[in-house]
Design an enzyme around this catalytic site. Structure first.
Site: not given
Length: 199
Positions: A59, A91, A145, A148, A171, A180
């Site tokens: 990030r 996060k 982003h 990433r 993640h 994804y």
């Protein structure tokens, strides 16, 4: 740059290699012009942050934190070896986690000395992430982003497992990443099908 956004994602279909090379070439181009203005040094600083983010699939806040660490420790770093930087993963709600990232090898100590004040100013700046985001969007049409996602796509196309990609990118929720990467792999298989048709 071709920046088609995938519906419902941050993905702008950036090619990892092309974007990495673009940033490296831009840094070299600006340095060759003689650094006439303060904005030239700021441009190099922001490009190196973007390169750091792309190189690690992190990030933007993590890239900024890593850059600040490098600037503060530039004289303690062995610049002849790969530079490993440990930063707090953003996060994470339940516990504090750190991830290891690697500094782009093309960035040298003299580059850090050149941009050090710009990077250290970000430590106390209001909304440093937004500064980098706006600058990249205005100059290259790139969302931070999406860098990433370019990293994730690069490894998905190399058939890297989503679990391993998640370890590299920090993640926490694997579901989105699996969806994804499966979509990327499926699209690549469909695109490349004709290569495998026997004639």
């Amino acid at each position: 740059m071709d920046n088609k956004k995938k519906k419902g994602t941050w993905d702008r279909s950036l090619d990892f290699d092309k974007t990495y090379n673009l940033f490296v070439e831009e840094i070299e181009r600006i340095k060759e012009t003689g650094l006439k203005y303060k904005k030239d040094i700021k441009s190099i600083a922001y490009l190196i942050i973007a390169l750091f983010q792309l190189r690690n699939g992190c990030r933007i806040g993590e890239a900024i934190e890593g850059m600040i660490w490098v600037c503060k420790n530039k004289d303690k770093i062995n610049w002849n070896k790969p530079i490993e930087v440990s930063v707090k993963v953003e996060k994470t709600k339940k516990s504090i986690a750190y991830r290891d990232m690697y500094f782009p090898s093309m960035v040298k100590k003299e580059d850090i000395e050149l941009i050090r004040s710009v990077i250290l100013d970000l430590e106390n700046a209001k909304k440093p992430r937004m500064r980098i985001y706006q600058w990249l969007r205005n100059h290259y049409g790139i969302n931070t982003h999406s860098l990433r996602y370019a990293f994730i796509t690069k490894f998905a196309e190399m058939n890297t497992s989503p679990q391993l990609i998640a370890k590299m990118t920090g993640h926490v929720n694997l579901n989105h990443l699996i969806t994804y990467t499966q979509e990327k792999t499926a699209n690549k298989m469909l695109r490349d099908l004709e290569i495998h048709i026997k004639r």
